[in-house]
Design a protein around this motif. Structure first.
Motif, PDB file in Angstrom:
ATOM      1  N   ILE A  45       0.852  -1.185   0.000  1.00 28.81           N
ATOM      2  CA  ILE A  45       0.000   0.000   0.000  1.00 28.81           C
ATOM      3  C   ILE A  45       0.886   1.233   0.000  1.00 28.81           C
ATOM      4  O   ILE A  45       1.870   1.309   0.747  1.00 28.81           O
ATOM      5  CB  ILE A  45      -0.926   0.022   1.237  1.00 28.81           C
ATOM      6  CG1 ILE A  45      -1.843  -1.195   1.256  1.00 28.81           C
ATOM      7  CG2 ILE A  45      -1.746   1.312   1.278  1.00 28.81           C
ATOM      8  CD1 ILE A  45      -2.600  -1.375   2.560  1.00 28.81           C
ATOM      9  N   ALA A  46       0.536   2.202  -0.833  1.00 29.68           N
ATOM     10  CA  ALA A  46       1.227   3.489  -0.853  1.00 29.68           C
ATOM     11  C   ALA A  46       0.195   4.596  -0.742  1.00 29.68           C
ATOM     12  O   ALA A  46      -0.907   4.500  -1.299  1.00 29.68           O
ATOM     13  CB  ALA A  46       2.033   3.652  -2.142  1.00 29.68           C
ATOM     14  N   ASN A  81      -4.766  -5.406   7.606  1.00 32.26           N
ATOM     15  CA  ASN A  81      -5.567  -6.630   7.708  1.00 32.26           C
ATOM     16  C   ASN A  81      -6.965  -6.470   7.100  1.00 32.26           C
ATOM     17  O   ASN A  81      -7.768  -7.404   7.155  1.00 32.26           O
ATOM     18  CB  ASN A  81      -5.659  -7.116   9.162  1.00 32.26           C
ATOM     19  CG  ASN A  81      -6.337  -6.112  10.094  1.00 32.26           C
ATOM     20  OD1 ASN A  81      -7.168  -5.307   9.678  1.00 32.26           O
ATOM     21  ND2 ASN A  81      -5.974  -6.166  11.370  1.00 32.26           N
ATOM     22  N   ALA A  82      -7.254  -5.308   6.524  1.00 27.71           N
ATOM     23  CA  ALA A  82      -8.542  -5.099   5.849  1.00 27.71           C
ATOM     24  C   ALA A  82      -8.680  -6.088   4.693  1.00 27.71           C
ATOM     25  O   ALA A  82      -7.693  -6.450   4.040  1.00 27.71           O
ATOM     26  CB  ALA A  82      -8.649  -3.673   5.344  1.00 27.71           C
ATOM     27  N   PHE A  86     -10.712  -1.546  -1.192  1.00 27.16           N
ATOM     28  CA  PHE A  86     -11.826  -0.621  -0.971  1.00 27.16           C
ATOM     29  C   PHE A  86     -12.003  -0.363   0.518  1.00 27.16           C
ATOM     30  O   PHE A  86     -12.214   0.779   0.948  1.00 27.16           O
ATOM     31  CB  PHE A  86     -13.110  -1.199  -1.564  1.00 27.16           C
ATOM     32  CG  PHE A  86     -14.298  -0.272  -1.474  1.00 27.16           C
ATOM     33  CD1 PHE A  86     -14.522   0.689  -2.445  1.00 27.16           C
ATOM     34  CD2 PHE A  86     -15.186  -0.361  -0.409  1.00 27.16           C
ATOM     35  CE1 PHE A  86     -15.607   1.552  -2.363  1.00 27.16           C
ATOM     36  CE2 PHE A  86     -16.275   0.495  -0.315  1.00 27.16           C
ATOM     37  CZ  PHE A  86     -16.486   1.455  -1.295  1.00 27.16           C
ATOM     38  N   ARG A  87     -11.893  -1.425   1.319  1.00 31.40           N
ATOM     39  CA  ARG A  87     -12.006  -1.249   2.769  1.00 31.40           C
ATOM     40  C   ARG A  87     -10.842  -0.436   3.321  1.00 31.40           C
ATOM     41  O   ARG A  87     -11.019   0.360   4.245  1.00 31.40           O
ATOM     42  CB  ARG A  87     -12.077  -2.622   3.453  1.00 31.40           C
ATOM     43  CG  ARG A  87     -12.217  -2.544   4.969  1.00 31.40           C
ATOM     44  CD  ARG A  87     -13.457  -1.770   5.382  1.00 31.40           C
ATOM     45  NE  ARG A  87     -13.480  -1.533   6.824  1.00 31.40           N
ATOM     46  CZ  ARG A  87     -14.085  -0.496   7.403  1.00 31.40           C
ATOM     47  NH1 ARG A  87     -14.717   0.406   6.651  1.00 31.40           N
ATOM     48  NH2 ARG A  87     -14.066  -0.371   8.691  1.00 31.40           N
ATOM     49  N   VAL A  88      -9.658  -0.592   2.742  1.00 29.73           N
ATOM     50  CA  VAL A  88      -8.513   0.246   3.139  1.00 29.73           C
ATOM     51  C   VAL A  88      -8.862   1.721   2.943  1.00 29.73           C
ATOM     52  O   VAL A  88      -8.638   2.558   3.830  1.00 29.73           O
ATOM     53  CB  VAL A  88      -7.252  -0.125   2.328  1.00 29.73           C
ATOM     54  CG1 VAL A  88      -6.152   0.931   2.517  1.00 29.73           C
ATOM     55  CG2 VAL A  88      -6.732  -1.496   2.742  1.00 29.73           C
ATOM     56  N   ALA A  89      -9.432   2.047   1.784  1.00 30.55           N
ATOM     57  CA  ALA A  89      -9.808   3.437   1.518  1.00 30.55           C
ATOM     58  C   ALA A  89     -10.870   3.910   2.514  1.00 30.55           C
ATOM     59  O   ALA A  89     -10.834   5.072   2.968  1.00 30.55           O
ATOM     60  CB  ALA A  89     -10.318   3.573   0.086  1.00 30.55           C
ATOM     61  N   ARG A 124      -3.848  -6.189  -2.541  1.00 32.27           N
ATOM     62  CA  ARG A 124      -3.743  -7.279  -1.575  1.00 32.27           C
ATOM     63  C   ARG A 124      -3.882  -8.601  -2.311  1.00 32.27           C
ATOM     64  O   ARG A 124      -4.472  -8.664  -3.406  1.00 32.27           O
ATOM     65  CB  ARG A 124      -4.815  -7.171  -0.478  1.00 32.27           C
ATOM     66  CG  ARG A 124      -6.230  -7.160  -1.018  1.00 32.27           C
ATOM     67  CD  ARG A 124      -7.259  -7.300   0.082  1.00 32.27           C
ATOM     68  NE  ARG A 124      -7.239  -8.622   0.676  1.00 32.27           N
ATOM     69  CZ  ARG A 124      -7.830  -9.691   0.143  1.00 32.27           C
ATOM     70  NH1 ARG A 124      -8.472  -9.603  -1.017  1.00 32.27           N
ATOM     71  NH2 ARG A 124      -7.778 -10.843   0.753  1.00 32.27           N
ATOM     72  N   LYS A 125      -3.343  -9.663  -1.737  1.00 34.23           N
ATOM     73  CA  LYS A 125      -3.388 -10.976  -2.369  1.00 34.23           C
ATOM     74  C   LYS A 125      -4.832 -11.392  -2.619  1.00 34.23           C
ATOM     75  O   LYS A 125      -5.674 -11.323  -1.729  1.00 34.23           O
ATOM     76  CB  LYS A 125      -2.688 -11.999  -1.479  1.00 34.23           C
ATOM     77  CG  LYS A 125      -2.535 -13.364  -2.107  1.00 34.23           C
ATOM     78  CD  LYS A 125      -1.765 -14.294  -1.193  1.00 34.23           C
ATOM     79  CE  LYS A 125      -1.573 -15.669  -1.832  1.00 34.23           C
ATOM     80  NZ  LYS A 125      -0.794 -16.576  -0.943  1.00 34.23           N
TER      81      LYS A 125
END
Length: 246
Positions: A45-46, A81-82, A86-89, A124-125
């Motif tokens: 993630i950046a 761990n999201a 989309f959940r990261v955002a 993410r994987k």
């Protein structure tokens, strides 16, 4: 001021940011605006930031604090761990709203702008590589095949080259050159954007950074590219057809 550009391509993501912070002609500093997190092979993630420095630093501090808390309590949800990008955002947007809610009113009462913007890119994987642009209110938009790049900060000088040469099929190597030329055009026309630069590349489905680099003012490769671009522009201009005096 700031200039950051993020590119979403079939081959991956390119993120490039300057480091100049300008609070007046006699108050110019260098602060990192590109931040990275990596669990190699699982996610990369950046994020790049522009706007009020205290707001964006507050957001990054809270994100990192949650990551530390999750080491002792795996029920704490973090960007690492999201279950989706989309959940990261969404997580970053929630933190942005919290920080804005705490500080924006007081800043605005003192005549200081509280606006801030964050660009989020990563993969993410098991998911796709994605690029988001997050606003001060915590809402965000996502890059698409039709609009495959985002800019934050002073984007007007660096936009033409991106519009002319980029599409989703552009190879990573060519896209990096386009981002650097876009930055070079901005550096030449806006004194509030300055070196050094930070560059990060995430290749599709690797879930890790294939390249991270700081480009200093005396970087030979960047200087050669800048001079070659200037020479090519002068040559193209001199060869333009048309006599408008006749």
């Amino acid at each position: 001021m700031t200039y950051c550009v993020g590119l979403k391509l079939n081959e991956g993501l390119v993120m490039l940011a300057d480091t100049r912070t300008n609070a007046g002609v006699d108050n110019i500093s260098t602060y990192r605006k590109l931040f990275t997190w990596e669990v190699p092979g699982e996610r990369a993630i950046a994020m790049m930031s522009s706007g009020n420095l205290s707001i964006t630093q507050g957001v990054m501090t809270r994100l990192n604090r949650s990551i530390q808390q999750a080491k002792a309590d795996d029920s704490v949800e973090t960007i690492l761990n999201a279950d989706t990008m989309f959940r990261v955002a969404q997580i970053v947007g929630d933190v942005m709203r919290e920080v804005q809610g705490r500080h924006s009113e007081a800043l605005e009462q003192r005549g200081a702008a509280a606006d801030a913007t964050i660009m989020i890119g990563g993969q993410r994987k098991g998911g796709q590589h994605r690029l988001f642009l997050l606003y001060a209110a915590g809402n965000f938009i996502e890059a698409t095949d039709d609009t495959g790049y985002f800019q934050i900060g002073d984007h007007k000088y660096g936009k033409p080259i991106l519009d002319r040469v980029l599409d989703k099929t552009t190879p990573i190597q060519e896209a990096v050159k386009a981002a650097l030329v876009s930055m070079d055009s901005t550096l030449r026309s806006n004194l509030s954007v300055g070196m050094p630069l930070d560059l990060a590349i995430i290749r599709t489905d690797t879930c890790e950074f294939s390249h991270q680099r700081r480009i200093e003012p005396d970087d030979q490769a960047f200087s050669e590219m800048s001079e070659a671009w200037s020479h090519a522009l002068r040559g193209a201009f001199q060869s333009l057809p048309g006599n408008f005096e006749s």
